[in-house]
Scaffold this active site. Sequence first.
Site, PDB file in Angstrom:
ATOM      1  N   ASP A   1      43.751  16.829  60.476  1.00  0.00           N
ATOM      2  CA  ASP A   1      44.902  16.630  59.585  1.00  0.00           C
ATOM      3  C   ASP A   1      44.550  16.700  58.106  1.00  0.00           C
ATOM      4  OD1 ASP A   1      46.425  16.231  61.868  1.00  0.00           O
ATOM      5  OD2 ASP A   1      46.056  14.076  61.857  1.00  0.00           O
TER       6      ASP A   1
ATOM      7  N   HIS B   1      49.711  21.657  62.722  1.00  0.00           N
ATOM      8  CA  HIS B   1      49.433  22.243  61.408  1.00  0.00           C
ATOM      9  C   HIS B   1      50.739  22.448  60.649  1.00  0.00           C
ATOM     10  CE1 HIS B   1      45.378  23.957  63.030  1.00  0.00           C
ATOM     11  NE2 HIS B   1      45.445  22.649  63.040  1.00  0.00           N
TER      12      HIS B   1
HETATM   13  P1  GDP Z   1      46.347  19.998  59.434  1.00  0.00           P
HETATM   14  O1  GDP Z   1      46.382  19.528  60.841  1.00  0.00           O
HETATM   15  O2  GDP Z   1      44.957  19.989  58.873  1.00  0.00           O
HETATM   16  O3  GDP Z   1      47.029  21.323  59.229  1.00  0.00           O
HETATM   17  O4  GDP Z   1      47.166  18.921  58.580  1.00  0.00           O
HETATM   18  P2  GDP Z   1      48.583  18.274  58.963  1.00  0.00           P
HETATM   19  O5  GDP Z   1      49.634  19.297  58.797  1.00  0.00           O
HETATM   20  O6  GDP Z   1      48.504  17.579  60.269  1.00  0.00           O
HETATM   21  O7  GDP Z   1      48.705  17.140  57.884  1.00  0.00           O
HETATM   22  C1  GDP Z   1      48.655  17.413  56.510  1.00  0.00           C
HETATM   23  C2  GDP Z   1      49.942  16.868  55.870  1.00  0.00           C
HETATM   24  O8  GDP Z   1      49.762  16.806  54.476  1.00  0.00           O
HETATM   25  C3  GDP Z   1      51.149  17.769  56.084  1.00  0.00           C
HETATM   26  O9  GDP Z   1      52.294  16.958  56.175  1.00  0.00           O
HETATM   27  C4  GDP Z   1      51.193  18.616  54.822  1.00  0.00           C
HETATM   28  O10 GDP Z   1      52.491  19.086  54.511  1.00  0.00           O
HETATM   29  C5  GDP Z   1      50.737  17.613  53.809  1.00  0.00           C
HETATM   30  N1  GDP Z   1      50.023  18.148  52.647  1.00  0.00           N
HETATM   31  C6  GDP Z   1      49.133  19.177  52.611  1.00  0.00           C
HETATM   32  N2  GDP Z   1      48.588  19.257  51.370  1.00  0.00           N
HETATM   33  C7  GDP Z   1      49.147  18.271  50.639  1.00  0.00           C
HETATM   34  C8  GDP Z   1      48.946  17.814  49.300  1.00  0.00           C
HETATM   35  O11 GDP Z   1      48.142  18.318  48.529  1.00  0.00           O
HETATM   36  N3  GDP Z   1      49.675  16.728  48.898  1.00  0.00           N
HETATM   37  C9  GDP Z   1      50.568  16.117  49.729  1.00  0.00           C
HETATM   38  N4  GDP Z   1      51.239  15.069  49.245  1.00  0.00           N
HETATM   39  N5  GDP Z   1      50.782  16.516  50.988  1.00  0.00           N
HETATM   40  C10 GDP Z   1      50.064  17.567  51.441  1.00  0.00           C
HETATM   41  P1  IMO Z   2      44.699  19.011  63.719  1.00  0.00           P
HETATM   42  O1  IMO Z   2      44.367  20.428  64.082  1.00  0.00           O
HETATM   43  C1  IMO Z   2      43.918  14.728  64.156  1.00  0.00           C
HETATM   44  C2  IMO Z   2      41.900  13.448  67.815  1.00  0.00           C
HETATM   45  C3  IMO Z   2      42.801  12.526  68.616  1.00  0.00           C
HETATM   46  C4  IMO Z   2      41.757  11.680  69.309  1.00  0.00           C
HETATM   47  C5  IMO Z   2      40.652  12.690  69.606  1.00  0.00           C
HETATM   48  C6  IMO Z   2      40.697  13.274  71.017  1.00  0.00           C
HETATM   49  O2  IMO Z   2      46.141  18.744  63.524  1.00  0.00           O
HETATM   50  O3  IMO Z   2      43.835  18.508  62.610  1.00  0.00           O
HETATM   51  P2  IMO Z   2      42.312  15.017  72.228  1.00  0.00           P
HETATM   52  O4  IMO Z   2      43.781  14.968  72.474  1.00  0.00           O
HETATM   53  O5  IMO Z   2      41.855  16.214  71.468  1.00  0.00           O
HETATM   54  O6  IMO Z   2      41.501  14.804  73.466  1.00  0.00           O
HETATM   55  O7  IMO Z   2      42.027  13.718  71.307  1.00  0.00           O
HETATM   56  O8  IMO Z   2      40.812  13.747  68.672  1.00  0.00           O
HETATM   57  N1  IMO Z   2      42.514  14.746  67.442  1.00  0.00           N
HETATM   58  C7  IMO Z   2      43.088  14.983  66.266  1.00  0.00           C
HETATM   59  N2  IMO Z   2      43.308  14.165  65.215  1.00  0.00           N
HETATM   60  N3  IMO Z   2      44.285  16.030  64.082  1.00  0.00           N
HETATM   61  C8  IMO Z   2      44.044  16.861  65.113  1.00  0.00           C
HETATM   62  O9  IMO Z   2      44.305  18.189  65.053  1.00  0.00           O
HETATM   63  C9  IMO Z   2      43.446  16.340  66.284  1.00  0.00           C
HETATM   64  N4  IMO Z   2      43.089  16.876  67.472  1.00  0.00           N
HETATM   65  C10 IMO Z   2      42.522  15.891  68.161  1.00  0.00           C
HETATM   66  O10 IMO Z   2      43.630  11.761  67.778  1.00  0.00           O
HETATM   67  O11 IMO Z   2      41.238  10.735  68.414  1.00  0.00           O
HETATM   68 MG    MG Z   3      47.348  18.073  61.992  1.00  0.00          MG
END
Ligand code: GDP
Ligand code: IMO
Ligand code: MG
Length: 432
Positions: free
Chosen positions: A18, A46
């Site tokens: 994340d 994502h």
């Molecule tokens: P990923 O799994 O690595 O793609 O990340 P996620 O989408 O799960 O979580 C990142 C969150 O942060 C999302 O809600 C994005 O819209 C938000 N986000 C990304 N970059 C920024 C930033 O620079 N500032 C803020 N406030 N939010 C951001």
């Molecule tokens: P993105 O791509 C955050 C974490 C789960 C748990 C561990 C194992 O959005 O960054 P699983 O279901 O894979 O067996 O869970 O890994 N986990 C993530 N945490 N972002 C993710 O994906 C994750 N994918 C798995 O929360 O701790």
């Molecule tokens: Mg994510």
Amino acid sequence: MDFSELGHTCVVGMHWGDEGKGKIVDLLTEHFDIVVRFNGGGNAGHTVMIGDDKFALHLLPVGVLSPGKMAVVGPGVALDAGRILEEIDALAKRGVIVADNLRISDRAHLVMPWHKRQDVLSETALGSGKIGTTARGIGPCYADKMYRATAIRVADLLNARALREKIRQVAAFKTKLLSACYGDTERLDAEAIADEYLGYADRIRPHVCDTTCFFWQAIREGKRLLFEGANGMLLDVDHGTFPFVTSSTTSAIGVPAGAGVPTQTIRTCVGVTKAYTTRVGAGPFPSELTDEVGQYIRERGHEYGTTTGRPRRCGWFDAVAARYAARLGGLTHVAVMHLDTLTGLDRIGLCTGYRTAGGDLPGVIADAAVLEQAEPLIDYLPGWKQELRECRRFDELPPAARGYIERLETLVGVPITIVSVGPERNQTLIRA
Ligand code: GDP
Ligand code: IMO
Ligand code: MG
């Protein structure tokens, strides 16, 4: 940094997921031809903001949102066929058509209903020792891949009679397994599962190909590939905080195997991190803040899981883990996200080491139980009060924010070429 000069590139998370990989992949996509998922599955979430539209993709590569780009689900992905079709349908309702711009590897392993069931039952059985998985069946699916005898792949979907027979065999085995190990009383209905998957087969079929041939041809034609890592490097099955990890290789090391391209393909590797650190699920997190500062970061950063909605654990930037990821992953660039979220704090902490009763730890050690006990060594830097979301150049940031990024860069040891100050595409500062 001139993105148009990047060779085949991979984007990976530097902590526990994340980090904002979705935004960075989306931002880079215009400079590439093909966006490829090579690991993980529906555990990923994502997020991409395009104007006011928010998209959260779990299985589809972020490239599907950019017209004219190809998106590929590689062999290393744990594919939930029902879910990817739901994602395609949800996008269609919003006017994003996924058709011949999507390829799915015939070698990808399928997440089956028993995988999701086992994921939940196993976590319940582990009780307080649970991993905190996303319950998407990821671990059991990859376990079957390694076990082979009970695995089902996309290629199997294309042969109706063999698929039904295979599902009968495996469902019988899994029913016994789940009953014996977890006392599960539900019988897996093989015929219903076969019908369900054969329904998916009709819709998946047009996308299925040998993606290794597809890449080989594309690379020969001079097309540029962008590999979209899922999860984060501290969740890597070999190098993360085992057993509190996911079940795939989450760094660039996973690209050749998980996509099916030669090892030397990757020229650039962009590590993505937040300006602080988060984690969902259980496991060591030495710099975690369980006080009101952690709460402040969670609320300002909307730190709730994209996939499960769980509140994310928040803490100071873990430079020990980031440096480990940078070295292990051979990162060439770093993108720091969510700098805007830290506005308003009087001081900002940076975790520069781990300390235990037995002495300082050399880094991210193998023993999660010892890491759990570690206290963070924190350096404090001055905070800033100015909102950053309107900043468009690095030199528009307040001096304290610039100083913070420069300090991160020194600690991580890799150039920070992208700084993000908001979720939207234009809330991004590119450094030379
Ligand atoms: P990923 O799994 O690595 O793609 O990340 P996620 O989408 O799960 O979580 C990142 C969150 O942060 C999302 O809600 C994005 O819209 C938000 N986000 C990304 N970059 C920024 C930033 O620079 N500032 C803020 N406030 N939010 C951001
Ligand atoms: P993105 O791509 C955050 C974490 C789960 C748990 C561990 C194992 O959005 O960054 P699983 O279901 O894979 O067996 O869970 O890994 N986990 C993530 N945490 N972002 C993710 O994906 C994750 N994918 C798995 O929360 O701790
Ligand atoms: Mg994510």
